[in-house]
Design a protein around this motif. Structure first.
Motif, PDB file in Angstrom:
ATOM      1  N   MET A 210       0.637  -1.312  -0.119  1.00 57.32           N
ATOM      2  CA  MET A 210       0.038   0.296   0.469  1.00 57.32           C
ATOM      3  C   MET A 210       0.941   1.113  -0.103  1.00 57.32           C
ATOM      4  SD  MET A 210      -2.521  -1.150   2.684  1.00 57.32           S
ATOM      5  CE  MET A 210      -1.992  -1.548   4.325  1.00 57.32           C
ATOM      6  N   ALA A 211       2.080   1.194   0.621  1.00 58.41           N
ATOM      7  CA  ALA A 211       3.230   2.094   0.480  1.00 58.41           C
ATOM      8  C   ALA A 211       4.083   2.201   0.413  1.00 58.41           C
ATOM      9  CB  ALA A 211       2.595   3.480   2.266  1.00 58.41           C
ATOM     10  N   PRO A 212       4.541   1.581  -1.090  1.00 55.13           N
ATOM     11  CA  PRO A 212       6.520   1.049  -0.252  1.00 55.13           C
ATOM     12  C   PRO A 212       7.082   2.359  -0.316  1.00 55.13           C
ATOM     13  CG  PRO A 212       5.101   1.369  -2.811  1.00 55.13           C
ATOM     14  CD  PRO A 212       4.006   1.506  -1.793  1.00 55.13           C
ATOM     15  N   ARG A 213       6.771   3.015  -1.434  1.00 53.66           N
ATOM     16  CA  ARG A 213       8.461   4.341  -0.655  1.00 53.66           C
ATOM     17  C   ARG A 213       8.360   4.741   1.130  1.00 53.66           C
ATOM     18  NH1 ARG A 213       9.133   6.702  -5.479  1.00 53.66           N
ATOM     19  NH2 ARG A 213       8.225   5.836  -7.756  1.00 53.66           N
ATOM     20  N   THR A 214       6.788   5.451   1.188  1.00 57.84           N
ATOM     21  CA  THR A 214       7.045   4.812   2.851  1.00 57.84           C
ATOM     22  C   THR A 214       8.057   4.301   3.702  1.00 57.84           C
ATOM     23  OG1 THR A 214       5.401   6.353   2.575  1.00 57.84           O
ATOM     24  CG2 THR A 214       6.172   5.512   5.003  1.00 57.84           C
ATOM     25  N   CYS A 215       7.291   2.814   3.346  1.00 57.87           N
ATOM     26  CA  CYS A 215       7.780   1.548   3.900  1.00 57.87           C
ATOM     27  C   CYS A 215       9.959   1.355   3.853  1.00 57.87           C
ATOM     28  CB  CYS A 215       7.384   0.474   3.881  1.00 57.87           C
ATOM     29  SG  CYS A 215       5.759  -0.063   4.314  1.00 57.87           S
ATOM     30  N   VAL A 216       9.386   1.646   2.679  1.00 59.69           N
ATOM     31  CA  VAL A 216      11.296   2.111   2.127  1.00 59.69           C
ATOM     32  C   VAL A 216      12.246   2.482   2.794  1.00 59.69           C
ATOM     33  CG1 VAL A 216      12.944   2.389   0.630  1.00 59.69           C
ATOM     34  CG2 VAL A 216      10.898   0.505  -0.023  1.00 59.69           C
ATOM     35  N   ALA A 217      11.205   4.456   3.223  1.00 59.87           N
ATOM     36  CA  ALA A 217      12.133   4.845   3.921  1.00 59.87           C
ATOM     37  C   ALA A 217      12.616   4.710   4.980  1.00 59.87           C
ATOM     38  CB  ALA A 217      11.597   5.846   3.769  1.00 59.87           C
ATOM     39  N   PHE A 218      10.813   4.390   5.886  1.00 57.91           N
ATOM     40  CA  PHE A 218      11.027   3.631   7.314  1.00 57.91           C
ATOM     41  C   PHE A 218      12.468   2.592   7.681  1.00 57.91           C
ATOM     42  CE2 PHE A 218       9.967   0.290   9.920  1.00 57.91           C
ATOM     43  CZ  PHE A 218       9.599   0.490  10.944  1.00 57.91           C
ATOM     44  N   VAL A 219      12.459   1.609   6.965  1.00 59.47           N
ATOM     45  CA  VAL A 219      13.179   0.358   7.152  1.00 59.47           C
ATOM     46  C   VAL A 219      14.197   0.978   6.656  1.00 59.47           C
ATOM     47  CG1 VAL A 219      14.101  -1.625   5.881  1.00 59.47           C
ATOM     48  CG2 VAL A 219      11.626  -1.194   6.448  1.00 59.47           C
ATOM     49  N   ASN A 220      14.625   1.964   5.294  1.00 61.67           N
ATOM     50  CA  ASN A 220      15.976   2.405   5.364  1.00 61.67           C
ATOM     51  C   ASN A 220      16.756   3.124   6.506  1.00 61.67           C
ATOM     52  OD1 ASN A 220      16.618   1.061   2.858  1.00 61.67           O
ATOM     53  ND2 ASN A 220      15.650   2.659   1.775  1.00 61.67           N
ATOM     54  N   ALA A 221      16.081   4.224   7.274  1.00 63.48           N
ATOM     55  CA  ALA A 221      15.943   4.507   8.303  1.00 63.48           C
ATOM     56  C   ALA A 221      16.590   3.492   9.179  1.00 63.48           C
ATOM     57  CB  ALA A 221      14.491   5.289   8.685  1.00 63.48           C
ATOM     58  N   ALA A 222      15.921   2.892   9.923  1.00 59.60           N
ATOM     59  CA  ALA A 222      16.324   2.125  11.010  1.00 59.60           C
ATOM     60  C   ALA A 222      17.266   1.181  10.380  1.00 59.60           C
ATOM     61  CB  ALA A 222      14.671   0.565  10.631  1.00 59.60           C
ATOM     62  N   MET A 223      17.443   0.493   8.804  1.00 59.22           N
ATOM     63  CA  MET A 223      18.915   0.284   8.720  1.00 59.22           C
ATOM     64  C   MET A 223      20.276   1.084   8.795  1.00 59.22           C
ATOM     65  SD  MET A 223      17.594  -2.404   5.217  1.00 59.22           S
ATOM     66  CE  MET A 223      19.144  -3.325   5.422  1.00 59.22           C
ATOM     67  N   GLU A 224      19.487   1.925   8.865  1.00 61.74           N
ATOM     68  CA  GLU A 224      20.896   3.381   8.925  1.00 61.74           C
ATOM     69  C   GLU A 224      20.881   3.383  10.415  1.00 61.74           C
ATOM     70  OE1 GLU A 224      20.255   5.982   6.439  1.00 61.74           O
ATOM     71  OE2 GLU A 224      20.838   4.798   4.258  1.00 61.74           O
ATOM     72  N   ARG A 225      20.168   2.933  11.549  1.00 64.39           N
ATOM     73  CA  ARG A 225      20.117   3.202  12.648  1.00 64.39           C
ATOM     74  C   ARG A 225      19.660   4.705  12.989  1.00 64.39           C
ATOM     75  NH1 ARG A 225      21.957  -0.924  16.162  1.00 64.39           N
ATOM     76  NH2 ARG A 225      22.952  -2.343  14.873  1.00 64.39           N
ATOM     77  N   GLN A 226      19.300   5.450  11.982  1.00 64.88           N
ATOM     78  CA  GLN A 226      18.322   6.823  12.044  1.00 64.88           C
ATOM     79  C   GLN A 226      17.272   6.313  13.721  1.00 64.88           C
ATOM     80  OE1 GLN A 226      18.585   8.526   8.970  1.00 64.88           O
ATOM     81  NE2 GLN A 226      20.627   9.114   7.641  1.00 64.88           N
ATOM     82  N   GLN A 258      -5.343  -0.943  -4.055  1.00 64.61           N
ATOM     83  CA  GLN A 258      -6.039   0.220  -4.720  1.00 64.61           C
ATOM     84  C   GLN A 258      -6.275   1.441  -4.768  1.00 64.61           C
ATOM     85  OE1 GLN A 258      -7.277  -2.351  -6.819  1.00 64.61           O
ATOM     86  NE2 GLN A 258      -8.186  -0.180  -8.179  1.00 64.61           N
ATOM     87  N   LEU A 259      -6.501   1.830  -2.963  1.00 67.45           N
ATOM     88  CA  LEU A 259      -6.880   2.614  -2.769  1.00 67.45           C
ATOM     89  C   LEU A 259      -6.409   4.305  -2.887  1.00 67.45           C
ATOM     90  CD1 LEU A 259      -8.574   2.766   0.627  1.00 67.45           C
ATOM     91  CD2 LEU A 259      -9.904   4.082  -1.701  1.00 67.45           C
ATOM     92  N   SER A 260      -4.369   3.710  -2.514  1.00 69.65           N
ATOM     93  CA  SER A 260      -3.190   3.991  -3.043  1.00 69.65           C
ATOM     94  C   SER A 260      -2.294   3.993  -4.774  1.00 69.65           C
ATOM     95  CB  SER A 260      -1.493   3.348  -2.179  1.00 69.65           C
ATOM     96  OG  SER A 260      -1.400   2.272  -1.957  1.00 69.65           O
ATOM     97  N   GLY A 261      -3.049   3.627  -5.528  1.00 63.91           N
ATOM     98  CA  GLY A 261      -2.620   3.729  -6.897  1.00 63.91           C
ATOM     99  C   GLY A 261      -1.498   2.101  -7.095  1.00 63.91           C
ATOM    100  N   TYR A 262      -1.532   1.017  -6.667  1.00 65.25           N
ATOM    101  CA  TYR A 262      -1.288  -0.539  -6.204  1.00 65.25           C
ATOM    102  C   TYR A 262      -2.279  -1.468  -6.538  1.00 65.25           C
ATOM    103  CZ  TYR A 262       3.131   2.490  -5.351  1.00 65.25           C
ATOM    104  OH  TYR A 262       4.518   3.500  -5.406  1.00 65.25           O
TER     105      TYR A 262
END
Length: 297
Positions: A210-226, A258-262
């Protein structure tokens, strides 16, 4: 990225269906391209979110072949090859290897299968002979088999057995698996931040449809310990990820995507589309996240 081969987000991608209930491969390719552009690290083809149990063996194999070819090495590929018969699991796993998959995810024996530790070890020992890295699957509420820390230790001694995806939804149980220092993957959407902070090796995430870009940003921040940045992003994700976990999970992911364009169409029968009442609740929770997601495009 860590040395673990399946770190980051492995998207349990939805399987799109047309109005007749057949797999819509043109839409599937479009979805794959959109998710790759969003930065997902890997895909799980024929996942639970992707309706694995409602695909025939041949449909699942065709889906894996098509998906792996479309991804074409731009992200890792995990195929779910679970089946009732171990011979079918082996056939599906060898097929996934032939298609270029990087690994497979396999449920323990289910529907009156063995529940003792040795029976589970014997099963995975056979599956691992197919040659691909194998991710076990801990979802005791669905299959009646719990992967305990002790069993995880035994399974990890099997060549090619690399991890367990924990979808129990039990934070304490998942923490006990992570404390073994064996690679544990989170498969429970609401536990994502806690799992990453505790040291989970990676995620298999259906709600990320539903929100891949947001989820990727979240996980990348966590993996970088931010962690402050990760917590800020999680505030946007949490209302939706908690809501869909409360019931009608697959239907909710399809509706939310569907609601978010995917959009992937409707789930295949016997699952029905989300009720109008539940759709309104989901939409209200998703609207702020969808706005954030659109801003990241």
């Amino acid at each position: 990225m860590s040395a673990f081969p399946f770190s980051g987000i492995n998207l349990a991608i939805t399987t799109p269906f047309d109005t007749q209930g057949n797999i819509d491969y043109a839409r599937f390719e479009t979805l794959i391209e959109g998710y790759i552009a969003a930065g997902v690290h890997g895909f799980v083809l024929s996942s639970g979110t992707g309706m694995h149990v409602y695909l025939s063996k041949e449909e699942s194999k065709e889906l894996v072949a098509f998906g792996a070819k479309a991804i074409a090495g731009r992200a890792r590929v995990i195929a779910q090859t679970s089946a009732l018969l171990v011979e079918d699991v082996l056939e599906r796993t060898r097929h996934a290897a032939d298609c270029g998959a990087d690994g497979v995810m396999v449920l323990p024996p289910f529907f009156e299968g063995p529940t003792d530790d040795q029976g589970i070890v014997d099963f995975y020992t056979t599956v691992c002979q197919a040659g691909l890295p194998v991710i076990g699957y801990n979802v005791p509420q669905a299959v009646g088999v719990e992967v305990t820390p002790a069993l995880f230790g035994k399974l990890s001694e099997i060549p090619n057995f690399v991890s367990v995806k924990d979808s129990s939804g039990d934070l304490a149980a998942q923490a006990s698996l992570i404390r073994t220092d064996l690679p544990t993957m989170n498969g429970a959407d609401p536990l994502a931040p806690y799992a990453l902070y505790a040291g989970a090796a990676g995620l298999i995430w259906g709600g990320a449809n539903m929100a891949p870009r947001t989820c990727v940003a979240f996980v990348n921040a966590a993996m970088e310990r931010q962690w402050e940045r990760a917590r800020e992003i999680w505030r946007e994700l949490e209302p939706v990820m908690s809501l869909i976990w409360q019931g009608d999970y697959v239907q909710s992911v399809y509706a939310g995507a569907q609601l978010s364009g995917y959009g992937a169409g409707n789930p295949r029968r016997p699952l029905a589309r989300l009720s109008a009442e539940k759709l309104e609740v989901l939409k209200a929770a998703l609207d702020p996240l969808a706005s954030r997601e659109a801003g990241l495009a």
